[in-house]
Design a protein around this motif. Structure first.
Motif, PDB file in Angstrom:
ATOM      1  N   GLY A 248       8.649  19.343   5.595  1.00  0.00           N
ATOM      2  CA  GLY A 248       7.638  20.025   6.390  1.00  0.00           C
ATOM      3  C   GLY A 248       8.018  20.158   7.845  1.00  0.00           C
ATOM      4  N   CYS A 249       9.197  19.779   8.203  1.00  0.00           N
ATOM      5  CA  CYS A 249       9.650  19.744   9.591  1.00  0.00           C
ATOM      6  C   CYS A 249       9.527  21.123  10.250  1.00  0.00           C
ATOM      7  CB  CYS A 249      11.095  19.273   9.633  1.00  0.00           C
ATOM      8  SG  CYS A 249      11.556  18.599  11.213  1.00  0.00           S
ATOM      9  N   GLY A 250       8.676  21.225  11.259  1.00  0.00           N
ATOM     10  CA  GLY A 250       8.541  22.461  12.020  1.00  0.00           C
ATOM     11  C   GLY A 250       7.753  23.549  11.302  1.00  0.00           C
ATOM     12  N   GLY A 251       7.326  23.322  10.084  1.00  0.00           N
ATOM     13  CA  GLY A 251       6.573  24.328   9.362  1.00  0.00           C
ATOM     14  C   GLY A 251       7.402  25.530   8.954  1.00  0.00           C
ATOM     15  N   MET A 252       8.723  25.436   9.041  1.00  0.00           N
ATOM     16  CA  MET A 252       9.582  26.570   8.689  1.00  0.00           C
ATOM     17  C   MET A 252       9.638  26.766   7.187  1.00  0.00           C
ATOM     18  SD  MET A 252      13.031  27.062  10.842  1.00  0.00           S
ATOM     19  CE  MET A 252      13.237  25.358  11.208  1.00  0.00           C
ATOM     20  N   LYS A 253       9.543  28.015   6.792  1.00  0.00           N
ATOM     21  CA  LYS A 253       9.674  28.356   5.383  1.00  0.00           C
ATOM     22  C   LYS A 253      11.070  28.921   5.160  1.00  0.00           C
ATOM     23  CE  LYS A 253       4.819  29.442   5.179  1.00  0.00           C
ATOM     24  NZ  LYS A 253       3.898  30.480   5.526  1.00  0.00           N
ATOM     25  N   PRO A 254      11.682  28.651   4.035  1.00  0.00           N
ATOM     26  CA  PRO A 254      12.996  29.250   3.768  1.00  0.00           C
ATOM     27  C   PRO A 254      12.858  30.765   3.642  1.00  0.00           C
ATOM     28  CG  PRO A 254      12.203  28.060   1.835  1.00  0.00           C
ATOM     29  CD  PRO A 254      11.221  27.814   2.942  1.00  0.00           C
ATOM     30  N   TYR A 255      13.910  31.469   3.973  1.00  0.00           N
ATOM     31  CA  TYR A 255      13.901  32.924   3.888  1.00  0.00           C
ATOM     32  C   TYR A 255      14.696  33.343   2.664  1.00  0.00           C
ATOM     33  CZ  TYR A 255      14.740  37.817   4.956  1.00  0.00           C
ATOM     34  OH  TYR A 255      14.796  39.183   4.877  1.00  0.00           O
ATOM     35  N   ASN A 256      14.082  34.158   1.817  1.00  0.00           N
ATOM     36  CA  ASN A 256      14.730  34.622   0.590  1.00  0.00           C
ATOM     37  C   ASN A 256      14.789  36.140   0.495  1.00  0.00           C
ATOM     38  OD1 ASN A 256      15.112  31.968  -0.457  1.00  0.00           O
ATOM     39  ND2 ASN A 256      12.933  31.912  -0.951  1.00  0.00           N
ATOM     40  N   GLY A 257      14.593  36.815   1.609  1.00  0.00           N
ATOM     41  CA  GLY A 257      14.575  38.275   1.603  1.00  0.00           C
ATOM     42  C   GLY A 257      15.949  38.881   1.822  1.00  0.00           C
ATOM     43  N   PRO A 258      15.982  40.178   2.111  1.00  0.00           N
ATOM     44  CA  PRO A 258      17.254  40.863   2.361  1.00  0.00           C
ATOM     45  C   PRO A 258      17.961  40.258   3.577  1.00  0.00           C
ATOM     46  CG  PRO A 258      15.451  42.441   2.141  1.00  0.00           C
ATOM     47  CD  PRO A 258      14.847  41.078   2.189  1.00  0.00           C
ATOM     48  N   GLU A 259      19.266  40.290   3.552  1.00  0.00           N
ATOM     49  CA  GLU A 259      20.074  39.742   4.641  1.00  0.00           C
ATOM     50  C   GLU A 259      19.827  40.510   5.941  1.00  0.00           C
ATOM     51  OE1 GLU A 259      24.783  39.136   5.801  1.00  0.00           O
ATOM     52  OE2 GLU A 259      24.237  40.377   4.081  1.00  0.00           O
ATOM     53  N   VAL A 260      19.706  39.764   7.029  1.00  0.00           N
ATOM     54  CA  VAL A 260      19.662  40.396   8.348  1.00  0.00           C
ATOM     55  C   VAL A 260      21.112  40.723   8.693  1.00  0.00           C
ATOM     56  CG1 VAL A 260      19.149  40.084  10.802  1.00  0.00           C
ATOM     57  CG2 VAL A 260      17.590  39.152   9.067  1.00  0.00           C
TER      58      VAL A 260
END
Length: 173
Positions: free
Chosen positions: A27-39
């Motif tokens: 839960g550190c920082g509330g960051m969610k993993p990103y699984n979308g298209p590559e930036v």
């Protein structure tokens, strides 16, 4: 028999401790993993105060941004308050930034260093996309950084997992 009970208690304590640590770290920082298209590229338009995370020619996300306190023109040297213009790479990540989270740009390049040396100064460095300042004096200022690109902390939570090292960032006037 008491050593078996002690061993069982120790195992139970260890399992509870590992579970608690895992929960805190996940839960550190509330960051969610990103699984979308590559930036594949970041586009920054200084005059419009806009930043776009791109997947080839498609806009994935756009953000309102804050710039250096002297936003017009290309960064000439350390301390001038300007945000660099040109193409750079995202080359580092800082989860312990003074400005919440940050991702670094490969500024200065060879031309930037030569330009600064020509006027007897250092080009500087440490140019990042980062979150908000912890200093309340900058809370409602339009442009307040020393040359970085700032977004809100919540937006930085989105950006940080989306952008990989080696991503090209192009900054336009």
């Amino acid at each position: 028999m008491s050593s078996t009970v002690t061993g069982s208690k120790m195992r139970a304590i260890l399992i509870v401790a590992i579970t608690a640590i895992s929960f805190v770290l996940s839960g550190c920082g509330g960051m969610k993993p990103y699984n979308g298209p590559e930036v594949t590229r970041i586009l920054v338009y200084k005059e419009d105060r806009k930043m776009f995370l791109m997947h080839h020619d498609k806009v994935l996300k756009s953000y309102d941004i804050h710039l250096g306190f002297e936003p017009v023109g290309h960064k000439q040297y350390e301390g001038d308050g300007k945000t660099p213009e040109g193409s750079y790479l995202i080359n580092r990540r800082n989860p312990n930034s003074d400005f919440y989270l940050s991702i670094g740009m490969s500024y200065p390049n060879t031309d930037d260093v030569q330009r600064a040396r020509a006027v007897g100064k250092s080009a500087g460095g440490d140019i990042f996309i980062h979150g908000e300042s912890p200093d309340p004096r900058y809370k409602n200022k339009k442009d307040w950084t020393w040359g970085c690109i700032a977004v809100t902390d919540k937006e930085m939570e989105e950006i940080y997992p989306m952008v990989n090292l080696g991503t090209v960032i192009s900054v336009y006037p």
